[in-house]
Design a protein around this motif. Structure first.
Motif, short mmCIF file in Angstrom:
data_model
loop_
_atom_site.label_atom_id
_atom_site.label_comp_id
_atom_site.label_asym_id
_atom_site.label_seq_id
_atom_site.Cartn_x
_atom_site.Cartn_y
_atom_site.Cartn_z
N THR A 180 -8.55 -1.13 2.22
CA THR A 180 -7.57 -2.09 1.68
C THR A 180 -6.70 -2.71 2.76
O THR A 180 -5.91 -3.61 2.47
CB THR A 180 -6.66 -1.43 0.63
OG1 THR A 180 -5.96 -0.35 1.24
CG2 THR A 180 -7.46 -0.93 -0.56
N TYR B 154 -9.68 3.11 5.45
CA TYR B 154 -8.70 2.46 4.59
C TYR B 154 -9.15 1.02 4.33
O TYR B 154 -8.64 0.08 4.94
CB TYR B 154 -7.32 2.47 5.25
CG TYR B 154 -6.76 3.86 5.50
CD1 TYR B 154 -6.12 4.55 4.48
CD2 TYR B 154 -6.87 4.47 6.74
CE1 TYR B 154 -5.61 5.82 4.69
CE2 TYR B 154 -6.36 5.74 6.97
CZ TYR B 154 -5.73 6.41 5.94
OH TYR B 154 -5.22 7.66 6.15
N THR C 21 0.85 -1.19 0.00
CA THR C 21 0.00 0.00 0.00
C THR C 21 0.89 1.23 0.00
O THR C 21 2.11 1.13 0.05
CB THR C 21 -0.91 0.08 1.25
OG1 THR C 21 -0.12 0.46 2.39
CG2 THR C 21 -1.63 -1.24 1.52
#
Length: 108
Positions: free
Chosen positions: A78, A76, A52
């Protein structure tokens, strides 16, 4: 804290806590942190969640500002709870590095 004092505290830990302490020590010796990456020219070389562009210092600062783990996971999508645990462990072990990154990235 002396080594003798630390020894007494380590022996008082639960088996699960001892496993975590061993993992933390092994990671700090090897320079490898599971789930954390540092790559030149990616996020300024700061420690970040693997795969990331989310620096650990950003998560730490958000946490200090009152964001809960649940808030961060929602913000977030992800990242996972495991990613946050890895970030918190890294931040604790490298507090000087994280503090410097926060200071350097503050907007005046």
């Amino acid at each position: 804290m002396t080594l003798k004092e630390l020894e007494q505290q380590l022996l008082a830990l639960t088996p699960g806590e001892k496993v975590q302490a061993i993992k933390l020590l092994a990671q700090s010796l090897g320079g490898y942190w599971q789930g954390i990456e540092k790559t030149p020219r990616v996020c300024g070389g700061d420690a970040r969640i693997a795969n990331t562009r989310i620096p650990v210092w950003v998560l730490v600062e958000a946490h200090r500002l009152g964001y809960s783990d649940a808030d961060l996971l929602k913000s977030y999508p992800t990242i996972t709870a495991t990613d946050l645990a890895n970030a918190w462990g890294y931040a604790e072990a490298h507090s000087d590095e994280i503090e410097l990154a926060i200071e350097q990235n503050q907007v005046a």
